[in-house]
Every structure is written in C-alpha cells, then in structure tokens.
Write a protein that holds these residues in place. Sequence first.
Motif, PDB file in Angstrom:
ATOM      1  N   ARG A   5       0.965  -1.223  -0.116  1.00 52.71           N
ATOM      2  CA  ARG A   5       0.186  -0.159   0.051  1.00 52.71           C
ATOM      3  C   ARG A   5       0.825   1.306   0.004  1.00 52.71           C
ATOM      4  O   ARG A   5       1.697   1.388   0.782  1.00 52.71           O
ATOM      5  N   SER A  21      -0.697   7.819 -11.359  1.00 57.42           N
ATOM      6  CA  SER A  21      -1.321   6.876 -12.404  1.00 57.42           C
ATOM      7  C   SER A  21       0.011   6.128 -13.131  1.00 57.42           C
ATOM      8  O   SER A  21      -0.191   5.064 -13.543  1.00 57.42           O
ATOM      9  N   GLY A  24       0.688   3.206 -11.267  1.00 63.32           N
ATOM     10  CA  GLY A  24      -0.339   2.243 -11.635  1.00 63.32           C
ATOM     11  C   GLY A  24       0.049   1.439 -12.969  1.00 63.32           C
ATOM     12  O   GLY A  24      -0.061   0.426 -13.003  1.00 63.32           O
ATOM     13  N   GLU A  25       0.449   2.465 -13.920  1.00 68.25           N
ATOM     14  CA  GLU A  25       0.678   1.821 -15.050  1.00 68.25           C
ATOM     15  C   GLU A  25       1.937   0.913 -15.239  1.00 68.25           C
ATOM     16  O   GLU A  25       1.850  -0.212 -15.611  1.00 68.25           O
ATOM     17  N   MET A  28       0.848  -2.391 -13.690  1.00 72.79           N
ATOM     18  CA  MET A  28       0.338  -3.095 -14.867  1.00 72.79           C
ATOM     19  C   MET A  28       1.317  -3.631 -15.771  1.00 72.79           C
ATOM     20  O   MET A  28       1.227  -4.783 -16.122  1.00 72.79           O
ATOM     21  N   VAL A  34      -3.639  -3.884  -9.477  1.00 71.71           N
ATOM     22  CA  VAL A  34      -3.319  -2.596  -8.945  1.00 71.71           C
ATOM     23  C   VAL A  34      -4.694  -1.749  -8.951  1.00 71.71           C
ATOM     24  O   VAL A  34      -5.457  -1.949  -9.689  1.00 71.71           O
ATOM     25  N   ASN A  35      -4.870  -0.976  -7.590  1.00 70.87           N
ATOM     26  CA  ASN A  35      -6.293  -0.249  -7.429  1.00 70.87           C
ATOM     27  C   ASN A  35      -5.805   1.026  -6.930  1.00 70.87           C
ATOM     28  O   ASN A  35      -4.829   1.206  -6.282  1.00 70.87           O
ATOM     29  N   ILE A  36      -6.305   2.428  -7.596  1.00 70.33           N
ATOM     30  CA  ILE A  36      -5.800   3.504  -7.166  1.00 70.33           C
ATOM     31  C   ILE A  36      -6.973   4.269  -6.637  1.00 70.33           C
ATOM     32  O   ILE A  36      -7.936   4.162  -7.388  1.00 70.33           O
ATOM     33  N   SER A  37      -6.808   5.333  -5.825  1.00 68.86           N
ATOM     34  CA  SER A  37      -7.649   6.233  -5.497  1.00 68.86           C
ATOM     35  C   SER A  37      -7.047   7.749  -5.618  1.00 68.86           C
ATOM     36  O   SER A  37      -6.260   7.780  -5.431  1.00 68.86           O
ATOM     37  N   GLU A  38      -7.941   8.672  -6.058  1.00 71.28           N
ATOM     38  CA  GLU A  38      -7.239  10.040  -6.278  1.00 71.28           C
ATOM     39  C   GLU A  38      -8.254  10.987  -5.655  1.00 71.28           C
ATOM     40  O   GLU A  38      -9.470  10.923  -5.388  1.00 71.28           O
ATOM     41  N   VAL A  39      -7.861  12.159  -5.383  1.00 72.58           N
ATOM     42  CA  VAL A  39      -8.739  13.355  -4.916  1.00 72.58           C
ATOM     43  C   VAL A  39      -8.724  14.426  -6.106  1.00 72.58           C
ATOM     44  O   VAL A  39      -7.730  14.691  -6.467  1.00 72.58           O
ATOM     45  N   HIS A  40      -9.998  14.533  -6.618  1.00 72.43           N
ATOM     46  CA  HIS A  40     -10.188  15.674  -7.648  1.00 72.43           C
ATOM     47  C   HIS A  40     -11.018  16.702  -7.030  1.00 72.43           C
ATOM     48  O   HIS A  40     -11.438  16.414  -5.889  1.00 72.43           O
ATOM     49  N   SER A  60      -9.567  -2.799  -2.110  1.00 64.94           N
ATOM     50  CA  SER A  60      -9.890  -1.256  -1.578  1.00 64.94           C
ATOM     51  C   SER A  60      -8.842  -0.565  -2.490  1.00 64.94           C
ATOM     52  O   SER A  60      -7.956  -1.012  -2.915  1.00 64.94           O
ATOM     53  N   THR A  61      -9.391   0.797  -2.361  1.00 58.98           N
ATOM     54  CA  THR A  61      -8.413   1.750  -3.091  1.00 58.98           C
ATOM     55  C   THR A  61      -8.109   2.917  -2.110  1.00 58.98           C
ATOM     56  O   THR A  61      -7.450   3.708  -2.622  1.00 58.98           O
ATOM     57  N   ILE A  62      -8.284   2.529  -1.006  1.00 57.64           N
ATOM     58  CA  ILE A  62      -7.744   3.798  -0.174  1.00 57.64           C
ATOM     59  C   ILE A  62      -7.200   3.086   1.076  1.00 57.64           C
ATOM     60  O   ILE A  62      -7.171   1.809   1.092  1.00 57.64           O
TER      61      ILE A  62
ATOM     62  N   LEU B  14      -5.936   0.705 -17.644  1.00 59.75           N
ATOM     63  CA  LEU B  14      -5.948   1.580 -15.983  1.00 59.75           C
ATOM     64  C   LEU B  14      -6.857   2.421 -16.171  1.00 59.75           C
ATOM     65  O   LEU B  14      -6.450   3.735 -16.839  1.00 59.75           O
ATOM     66  N   HIS B 177     -13.556   8.320  -8.719  1.00 56.08           N
ATOM     67  CA  HIS B 177     -12.127   8.628  -8.676  1.00 56.08           C
ATOM     68  C   HIS B 177     -11.123   7.753  -8.231  1.00 56.08           C
ATOM     69  O   HIS B 177     -10.093   7.988  -7.834  1.00 56.08           O
ATOM     70  N   ARG B 179      -9.226   4.294  -9.760  1.00 53.65           N
ATOM     71  CA  ARG B 179      -8.645   3.880 -10.940  1.00 53.65           C
ATOM     72  C   ARG B 179      -8.468   2.148 -10.729  1.00 53.65           C
ATOM     73  O   ARG B 179      -7.564   1.852  -9.900  1.00 53.65           O
ATOM     74  N   ASP B 256     -11.730  -7.298   1.625  1.00 52.12           N
ATOM     75  CA  ASP B 256     -10.641  -7.392   2.034  1.00 52.12           C
ATOM     76  C   ASP B 256     -10.466  -7.491   3.497  1.00 52.12           C
ATOM     77  O   ASP B 256      -9.658  -8.385   4.086  1.00 52.12           O
TER      78      ASP B 256
END
Lengths: 193, 620
Positions: A5, A21, A24-25, A28, A34-40, A60-62, B14, B177, B179, B256
Amino acid sequence: MKVTRIHITGVGGQGTLLATSLIGEAAMLAGLNVNISEVHGMAQRGGVVESAVIIGPALSTIISDGEADILLGFEPSESLRAANKCGSNTLVITNSHPFPPFTSAIGQGEYPDIEKALAQLEKRVKKLVALDADAYAHQAGSILSMNMVMLGALARHADLPIKADHAKKAIKKNTKKAFLKKNLKAFDLGYKH
Amino acid sequence: MNPLLKTKSGQKRLLLGNQAIVRGALEAGVAFVTCYPGTPSSEISDSFFELSNESNIYFEYSTNEKVALEVGAGAAGSGLRTLIVMKHVGVNVAADPLMTLAYVGVEGGTVVISADDPSLFSSQNEQDNRYYGKLSSLPILEPSSPEEAKDMIKDAFDISEVLKVPVIFRTTTRINHSRGVVTFGRMKKRVIQGKFVKNPGLKVTLPGVSRTLHKILVDKYARAFQMANGSPYNFIKGRGKLGIITNGISYAYVMDALSDLKLKNNVAVLRLGYTHPFPKKLVQRFLRNKEKVLVVEELEPYMEEEAKTAAQEAGLTIPIAGKSDKLFSRLFEFDPGMVRAKIAKYFSVKYKAPKPVKTSGLPEIPNRPPNLCPGCPHRSTFYSVKKIAGLDTVYPTDIGCYTLGFMPPLRMADFLLCMGSSISTACGISKATGRKTVGFIGDSTFFHSGMTGLVDAVHNKHNVLLIILDNGTTAMTGHQIHPGVDTSLIGRDKQQIKPESVVRGIGVKDVYAVKPRNLKKMQEAVKSAMAYEGVSVIISEEVCPLYAQRTGEFSKKMIFEVDQKKCKNKRDCLNLLACPAFYLEGDKVMINPDLCIGCAVCSQVCPEHAIRPVKLGEQS
Ligand code: SF4
Ligand code: SF4
C-alpha cells in the motif's frame, strides 16, 4: 503475493496525480493487480492532494491509518501531516524541499523545522529517505519534473516487483515529446540518489 | 482519436471510474449525452465533450441539471440511447422532471448518473441519493469498482429499455475517482437518428393521463422488483451462519477485511448492486439460515431498514445491525481499517488493529486549505467590495471557486445553500434587515439558476447588489464551457450569451461592467451601486488566468517584486489581499516568482508603492 500500500501526498500543482497513475501503469506493465484512488476537485486549488496505490490481491482503493507500507511525500510538511498513515514498518520517501502553505505567511501557524521533524519521524518508521527533489528537477531542466524525481526514488528504494524499466516505459507512454528527455533525466536523478 | 473510443475489445487499460463509465456507455451505443458538470462526475462529461468532436455522438453541457434531464428526456422519448450526468445535488435540481419522466417513461435506454459525495470532498452536503429510487420508483444500480461500473452501465441501458423507464446509476466519489484495470468490450452499433411517435394520451401528463401512467409505473416497478431479485449484480460470496449485506465501495472493504481476518469461510456476503427496488425475496432467502447479519453501507441505513422489514415479513428474528453508536456512522465515507475493526467486533473475532506511529513530539503542521489561485480576479473583486461595502454588509455567496472567498483574510462569504442561492437569499436578508445586501455569483452559476432569482429581485423591487464574477469559464469543476463562453477560442461553434444582455433584458437599471484588476474603477462602481436603492448588478469581467494559460490567451510576461527599500512592512498586501504568491522570509514580505502571474493588483494595494513590475527573468 502480499499487498503493498503506497500513500502519496503533496500539494495541488505538484503533479502527484500523474505520478500516481504512472505507478499504476508501471505495476500493470509488471503484471501486477493494482487499484488507485485520487482526489479531484476543490483540494486541487492549492490544497493537500492525497492519492493511494494498492498493489496485489486487494480490492480497496484507500489506505487506513497506520497501514501504509510506503509513504511517498512530495512536500516535507505534508509527509509529516500524513505520518498517521505510517506504522513502524513503513518506508517513507519524502522530498525535503519545503513549500510552506500560505497560512504560515499570514501568521496562522508556523512552518516546522523540517530537518529536525524528519529525524524524529525516521526513528519511528522502518526507513526514511529524504531528497531535495526540487533541486534534482531543476538539474534535469524543469521544476515540473519533480514528480519524476520522486518516482525514481520510489523505484530505487521500494521493495516492489516494479523495475525501473517498467516505470520508464510508463513515463514514455504518458509524456509529451518535448518533456520526455527532462522527465527521464529527472527519474534517473531520483533513482541514483 | 480518444483511446476510450478507439481501443479494441479485449484490451486492458487502467481507467478512472469515470472513464470506465464513459467506455461502458460507448459500448452500450449511447447516442445522446447531456449534463451539468459537478465533482465527482465531471470527467464523464469532459470525456464526452472531447469525444463528441470525433464521433457522431451528441453532447451538451446544459444550462443546469433540470434542463439536462429535459433535453435528455426529449431524445430518449424519440428512441435514442441517452445518458444524463450530474452530481448528487444536481439530482435535486432535476428532481421535478425526473419524478414525472418516471411516469411518462422512455423509448431509448436512458441512464441518469447520480454521483454522490460521501465525506463532502467537493460538495455542500452528503445526501444519499438512493432515496430517489423510493421517491421515483425508478431502478437504481450501484457499482463496486471501475471495472464493474463499465459493465453495469452497459446493462443499465438494457434494463432501461426493457422497463421503458430511466435507470439511476448511483456512484460515490471513491468509484468515480478510483482507478482500476478495465477490460474493454465490444461496441454496440450507435443509432443517432430518432423518431418521435406521437401518443398524447400517454405522454401529456394531464391529471387524467397521469392517473393511468402511475398505474403503469407501479406495474413496471413490479417487474423491476423481479429483475432485482434475480439480478447477477446481486450475488452471494462465501457461506456460513454469519452474514454481511453490502454495496458499492464498501464491498471492497468488506472482502479485504474478511481475507485479513481469515473469515472467508465463516461469513457469507450478499453484495447488492441492483439496490432499488430492494430485492426483498433474495434478502429473505439470504437471512433464512443466518444467525447474525451486519449491513455495511455508507451514509443512510437504506439497506439496513429494508433488510429489517424483509426479515420481519419473513418472521425472522435474527439480529441485523448496521448504523449505531457502536458500529457504523451515518457520517462520511468508510475506510478499510474501520470496516475491518467493526466486522471483528460484531462477529466477536480477536483482532489487533495496526498501530499508527506515535505523532506526539512531531511538530504541528500549519493548515493548507484550498485557496484562490495567485492572480485570481475574484480576489481583487473581493478586496474592492470589502473596502467599500464594509464588514457590516451581509455577503451571500454561491457555488464555484469564489466560495473560497470564505478563507481568511478575505472572509467574503456569509451564507450559502446551493447553486443560484446567492441572489435569492440576498433578497430575503435585505428585506429582513432593511439593508442593501451583496451577493456573489459566478457566470456559469448565474446561467444555471441565478437568472430566476434576479427576475424575482427586479419584480419584487428588492434592495440588492449582485456581483457576477464573469471569468469566462466554469473554473471549479475543470474549466467547462457555459452559455457565456466565447467558444471560438477552443474551436467550437456555440452561441455566446453575454450576462450583461441578460441582466439588462431582465430589467436591471443599475448595471456596471468593470475589469476587477482596475481597483479604482471597481471601487467606484461598488460605491455607486451601494448608494442606489433597488437592484444593482456589477459584472466583474476578467478571464480565469488558469484557463487563459491553457487556451493560450494569456502567457506570463512579467512578475512583481517588493522593493525592500521602500517597503515599510505595513503588510496590507498580506493582511487585506493575501495573494498566495506572497511569503515571509524572516520579517520581510517577498513574492514567489514561480507563483506570481503579474496581475498588478498588489501594486495598487501597497500604500508605499513598493511593489513594482519586472520582466520575467530579470528579477533581482
Ligand atoms: S481556477 Fe481560475 S477562477 Fe478558480 S481560483 Fe484559480 S484563477 Fe480563480
Ligand atoms: S502581481 Fe501581486 S497579486 Fe498579482 S499574482 Fe503577482 S503577487 Fe499576486
């Protein structure tokens, strides 16, 4: 495979989301889940921008408090603010170059003595790597490549099956030609630190 | 070509949840897309804005969500597959047509996206829009990951077309949000030519017609209920006497947690994705052999209450828990560690939570709230208005970047409800207090729902000043176009409508159009408007510099610096204007050359005239 994590923190405008990202790429490309979370949104107006990359068999992503394996901080006071994400086994990689929040300029809170504070945090985690990513970015030709310096440092120090090659491939795929040389140079400078 | 359009079936990418939703809609053959932008839904609309340039898909940023829904309803009623995108509070704006569109129904598959925002990352409330399902009788689908979002929205179009009603597709910020790896599927053929078949007896909602339509809706609901009970999106994982019912992103945390706690073989999980109509029969079957069930859902106890009703009807008396002081909160989003701890607690499993490092002894970090950008024209407007209209005037504000005028030291925001509320609440405050009240509204928000409030102000002769912050874009949500934007700059052909012509057309007599970076002119306008009894409007016209840099309209040529010999350290620049390019070096006020964009406003604020321009690269 175990789950890794990575909690990423920085300031709006520092390019943390692109770096996120790209990790993440790269994951991959290395054949990993892979799982990602972002704040926009609102936070991007100069506020704290946090994101997370979770590699391995998880949904989970966070990342909850105390559960980051790696903390990647693009600004030293933000790394300290996110210290609660770390446990005793966390690897912290942080830019040491300060970008003080505006509130400290108008007298609402004092920007901390970074060196001292990072030294304290270092004692509480597994390992702490601090580098002046801004200086390396300038050396590579543009402050905008600071995020690539941080990626380089991550590829070097993190115990991940992601190789520098994967990361570079991801950078190549997602960078405009005009910036590619600078970005790869910045990555290398971070990697060699 | 846009990768979402050209990428072949079978490829993995992704994708952001919002991109996955776009791809899913494309695979479903969506032909018609409307929206009003709003976090966390904006990237869906922005992708379609791009795509519409390179395909035959019709896309529009509509004036507001109600308009978006109505334009969409027209296309859907003419047989086209239609997507209507908005954030959760936008559904409130669109609720009026939505409730009755449920009666009238659709011909082409129609999906309404409601992007909810638990934890209020970028919103004024965290309402749970699953209740719109109950209110409207419409089906609701909720994905648990970007990958599932792609497939689910595709099916949502089919479900809508079978039932002939719009389907609500509810996401939360953590889906929009996040990915994840998404496998692309095949694209259905897109039908872009519609045909409107007249049938006023079923499409014109006179009371007599709507009595029939309501009955039809109740029948459709019954069918939707059957579908929900058998839906592949409502599935059970694992087995055991203990049970969990969950939905959305919480499903990820639950799965999880069960692996972490090694409970996979003891706890059965019922994941609901088709959550309205509530699949009561399926839930009753699930509950029947359970000893104890936990409901894990963010925000309101929608599933919990439904599950309890279902249990009661089936004569089951097992404990079902969810929201309570000891378990889950109705506030904010969940996180994996918290869900893990609650599951362990409810099922009495031994568990030691990972310990965060001690933070005692670490220095306190000063806050870093979001702020108006350096050189933002809103800051200059706020500065001038505050100087003239003073601290006693009440300042209702609105939704956009300028809401950040709330931040000290500006503090130019006193009241806010929703999009468009600045002008109408100002009317009420002014009447109640007997003072001219000053509202702030952005250009996009003015078109969205400020115009109607202004009509009220003029008609009812209120004593208000509305300041329209016209920065030529919808800045907060990512610089989308709106009716006031000159789209020729970005190579699009839309008719521009100037706020000033609208304001004059509405009948406002006291109108000023001012460049806010000219502080003197702006302050004269405010003075004059404050002295006027009645409705005044100041249009503060200056393009958002962040946007202008992107379109190439503006590039930075000079910056400003403080002449330390002249500076007497009075700090008006910091204390009154507070552009974030300022910083303190010891005792001295400095300007960060990387952040300054050379707007020249601070040089007009400085009483010592100590702030002077320098050419880029020539600073001392
Ligand atoms: S994005 Fe534009 S309008 Fe918004 S704060 Fe920045 S400069 Fe101001
Ligand atoms: S000129 Fe002054 S107010 Fe304008 S951006 Fe530069 S420092 Fe900020």
